[in-house]
Write an enzyme that holds these catalytic residues in place. Structure first.
Site: not given
Ligand code: AMP
Length: 175
Positions: A63, A100
């Protein structure tokens, strides 16, 4: 027709327990399907970077590609993809990062960004920050400078911003 933050917020659909129990997934597809909503979201993401020097936009699959390419086009600069291992065809740099449970990795083309370039990182959602921390590592390993980060949605309770060590993070919607 969407004209403000409240209208954009209404175009984000919460999907409970996706992709696993306990996660509330922020589904951006209603926003992507709304021509004025998509245009407003892109404009609000790009706005702080107009008039600043940006040489390239970097975004991670999948995305990050959608909004990253839109912001790059709006700023008249190129887009550089960050992908899961084995997807990019030419020579790459790799960054492994902790999940995780276990680890994951992301790659960038070794010639994707160059020393001296000023780059912004773009994604749809900032959650724990793991993805953007890995992107930052890849870009700085190439010798480029990150001047800012733009996300449509920041999940503030997950502390991603703190993991980005003071890099300016511009988020349009916070939850
Ligand atoms: P992070 O690496 O944990 O910051 O997660 C980021 C990636 O995971 C992003 O590219 C988002 O597309 C996806 N993501 C994480 N949590 C969500 C959520 N609650 N809803 C939608 N996409 C999420």
């Amino acid at each position: 027709m969407p004209t403000g933050i409240a209208d954009l917020r209404a175009l984000i659909r919460d999907v409970a327990d996706f992709p696993k129990p306990g996660i509330v997934f922020k589904d951006i597809t209603p926003l992507l399907g709304s021509p004025p909503g998509l245009a407003l979201a892109v404009e609000m993401m790009v706005q702080p970077f107009r008039g600043t020097r940006v040489d390239a936009v970097v975004g991670a699959e999948s995305r990050g590609f959608i909004f990253g390419t839109a912001l790059a086009s709006a700023l008249s600069v190129g887009f550089v993809p960050v992908r899961k291992p084995g997807k990019l065809p030419a020579a790459t740099r790799r960054c492994e990062y902790a999940l995780e449970y276990g680890t994951d990795a992301l790659e960038i083309h070794a010639d994707g960004v160059r020393s001296g370039q000023r780059v912004i990182l773009v994604d749809d959602v900032l959650a724990t920050g793991g993805t953007l921390v890995a992107c930052r590592q890849l870009v700085t390993d190439c010798g480029a400078t990150i001047t800012g980060i733009a996300v449509l949605i920041e999940l503030v309770g997950l502390g991603g911003r703190a993991r980005l060590d003071g890099l300016p993070v511009h988020s349009v919607l916070t939850y």
